[in-house]
Design a protein around this motif. Structure first.
Motif, short mmCIF file in Angstrom:
data_model
loop_
_atom_site.label_atom_id
_atom_site.label_comp_id
_atom_site.label_asym_id
_atom_site.label_seq_id
_atom_site.Cartn_x
_atom_site.Cartn_y
_atom_site.Cartn_z
N TYR A 20 17.58 -24.56 -21.66
CA TYR A 20 16.22 -24.80 -22.16
C TYR A 20 15.43 -25.46 -21.05
O TYR A 20 15.99 -25.96 -20.06
CB TYR A 20 16.24 -25.70 -23.40
CG TYR A 20 17.26 -26.81 -23.34
CD1 TYR A 20 17.12 -27.88 -22.45
CD2 TYR A 20 18.42 -26.76 -24.12
CE1 TYR A 20 18.07 -28.87 -22.36
CE2 TYR A 20 19.38 -27.75 -24.03
CZ TYR A 20 19.20 -28.80 -23.15
OH TYR A 20 20.16 -29.77 -23.04
N GLU A 21 14.13 -25.46 -21.22
CA GLU A 21 13.27 -26.03 -20.19
C GLU A 21 11.94 -26.40 -20.83
O GLU A 21 11.49 -25.74 -21.79
CB GLU A 21 13.05 -25.00 -19.08
CG GLU A 21 12.37 -25.55 -17.85
CD GLU A 21 12.30 -24.51 -16.73
OE1 GLU A 21 11.84 -24.86 -15.63
OE2 GLU A 21 12.71 -23.34 -16.97
N SER A 22 11.29 -27.45 -20.33
CA SER A 22 9.97 -27.82 -20.82
C SER A 22 9.15 -28.38 -19.66
O SER A 22 9.67 -29.10 -18.81
CB SER A 22 10.06 -28.86 -21.95
OG SER A 22 8.78 -29.12 -22.48
N MET A 23 7.88 -28.02 -19.65
CA MET A 23 6.98 -28.45 -18.58
C MET A 23 5.55 -28.35 -19.07
O MET A 23 5.28 -27.78 -20.14
CB MET A 23 7.17 -27.56 -17.35
CG MET A 23 6.68 -26.14 -17.57
SD MET A 23 7.32 -24.94 -16.39
CE MET A 23 8.95 -24.68 -17.10
N ILE A 24 4.61 -28.88 -18.31
CA ILE A 24 3.20 -28.68 -18.57
C ILE A 24 2.66 -27.74 -17.51
O ILE A 24 2.85 -27.96 -16.31
CB ILE A 24 2.42 -30.01 -18.57
CG1 ILE A 24 2.84 -30.85 -19.77
CG2 ILE A 24 0.91 -29.75 -18.59
CD1 ILE A 24 2.13 -32.20 -19.85
N HIS A 25 2.01 -26.68 -17.96
CA HIS A 25 1.43 -25.69 -17.05
C HIS A 25 -0.08 -25.81 -17.12
O HIS A 25 -0.65 -25.87 -18.22
CB HIS A 25 1.87 -24.28 -17.45
CG HIS A 25 1.72 -23.28 -16.34
ND1 HIS A 25 2.40 -22.10 -16.30
CD2 HIS A 25 0.93 -23.29 -15.24
CE1 HIS A 25 2.07 -21.42 -15.22
NE2 HIS A 25 1.17 -22.12 -14.57
N SER A 26 -0.75 -25.84 -15.98
CA SER A 26 -2.20 -26.00 -15.94
C SER A 26 -2.82 -25.03 -14.96
O SER A 26 -2.21 -24.64 -13.96
CB SER A 26 -2.58 -27.44 -15.54
OG SER A 26 -2.03 -28.38 -16.42
N SER A 27 -4.07 -24.63 -15.25
CA SER A 27 -4.86 -23.85 -14.30
C SER A 27 -6.13 -24.63 -14.01
O SER A 27 -6.64 -25.35 -14.87
CB SER A 27 -5.20 -22.48 -14.87
OG SER A 27 -6.17 -22.58 -15.90
N GLN A 28 -6.68 -24.46 -12.84
CA GLN A 28 -7.85 -25.24 -12.43
C GLN A 28 -9.16 -24.57 -12.79
O GLN A 28 -10.18 -25.20 -12.94
CB GLN A 28 -7.80 -25.50 -10.92
CG GLN A 28 -6.60 -26.32 -10.50
CD GLN A 28 -6.48 -27.64 -11.26
OE1 GLN A 28 -7.46 -28.38 -11.38
NE2 GLN A 28 -5.29 -27.93 -11.78
N ASN A 29 -9.16 -23.24 -12.92
CA ASN A 29 -10.38 -22.53 -13.27
C ASN A 29 -10.02 -21.19 -13.89
O ASN A 29 -8.86 -20.86 -14.06
CB ASN A 29 -11.26 -22.32 -12.02
CG ASN A 29 -10.47 -21.81 -10.83
OD1 ASN A 29 -9.66 -20.90 -10.99
ND2 ASN A 29 -10.68 -22.42 -9.67
#
Length: 295
Positions: A20-29
């Motif tokens: 299993y895995e967990s993370m926060i993914h973000s984009s800038q625009n």
């Protein structure tokens, strides 16, 4: 069936790999956040901020802060942000962790639909739908446990994922295929499904048929055909076509292969038959599907 995607061991660089895995993914625009892809693990995305379009199994969904999307195993998907930055928690896990010790028909009747890309059921849950449920808190707790890796976090993460899965299961069970039939599955039924799924997984690109599958299961062709249709709600041939179409989806979105090459790669005898079958299953042509998925 396919082998688990993750294993709890050490990779070449010495880091521990978990199921299993967990993370926060973000984009800038506004941009492509995640290119079209697929994997064998189940994935949950919980949106913390912004808005995005999630292309999932041939359909487009718009999600925003507080919304959640459930992505089945083997399901082709991609994510595009809109005008503003987007951020979301990712939780993904191998379906194998949902089994207590070894795979049994008692658990499989619940888990199997979530490992089929086209099994139906609700995929998107709005902020309003889950606001007064344990789900937002459980997702955040999974992320915190996995990233902090405190004592016993492995047990904590698995337990939390099971709680989330149980919520989905109870929320969506009326929407899935054959739930009433699946309650009557016995050990021999599940063994048959295991053999058939493994046979198709490794041979869908070849010229295979129900007669050979029946022999593998030590059943007569007529009994095998009746029992398979009763459990799956479709014939062996229809299920084989569905698998081939699912594999074709991945190639359409992740390669520049021609329709003819894709048709032959996944086991169809000609591009014209492939296009006809794809349109029948997806209500859209392969060309339109590729164009929509990469838009």
């Amino acid at each position: 069936m396919t082998e688990p995607y993750f294993e709890s061991n050490r990779s070449q660089d010495g880091s521990v790999q978990y199921p299993y895995e967990s993370m926060i993914h973000s984009s800038q625009n506004g941009s492509i956040v995640v290119d079209p892809h697929w994997h064998i693990y189940i994935e949950i995305l919980y949106f913390l901020s912004g808005k995005a379009k999630v292309f999932l199994g041939g359909k487009s969904h718009r999600l925003e802060t507080g919304d959640l999307v459930l992505i089945h195993s083997h399901e082709t998907h991609s994510i595009y942000s809109t005008e503003e930055p987007v951020s979301y928690i990712v939780v993904k896990f191998d379906p194998e962790i949902l089994y207590s010790t070894s795979r049994t028909f008692l658990e499989s009747k619940y888990i199997l639909p979530f490992t089929l890309a086209d099994a139906g059921g609700q995929r998107v849950f709005t902020a309003a739908e889950i606001h007064d449920t344990p789900i937002p808190g459980l997702i955040r707790e999974i992320y915190e446990e996995f990233t902090s890796k405190g004592f016993g976090f492995e047990l904590a993460v698995r337990t939390l994922i099971c709680r989330v899965f149980l919520w989905f299961l109870r929320r969506t069970h009326p929407q899935h295929w054959g739930w009433e039939v699946s309650r009557s599955l016995n050990d021999s039924d599940y063994r048959m499904l295991q053999q058939v799924f493994e046979y198709i997984d490794y041979n869908y690109m070849n010229d295979i048929n129900a007669q050979t599958a029946a022999k593998l299961c030590n059943m007569s062709y007529s009994y095998f055909s009746r029992r398979f249709k009763a459990i799956m709600g479709k014939t062996f041939t229809n299920y084989l076509s569905y698998i081939r179409i699912t594999e074709a989806e991945k190639l359409l979105l992740t390669t520049d292969m021609s329709m003819t090459d894709i048709a032959l790669e996944v086991g169809f005898s000609s591009s014209s038959y492939f296009i006809q079958q794809f349109r029948q299953y997806k209500n859209i042509s392969p060309h339109q599907f590729r164009k929509k998925g990469k838009a």
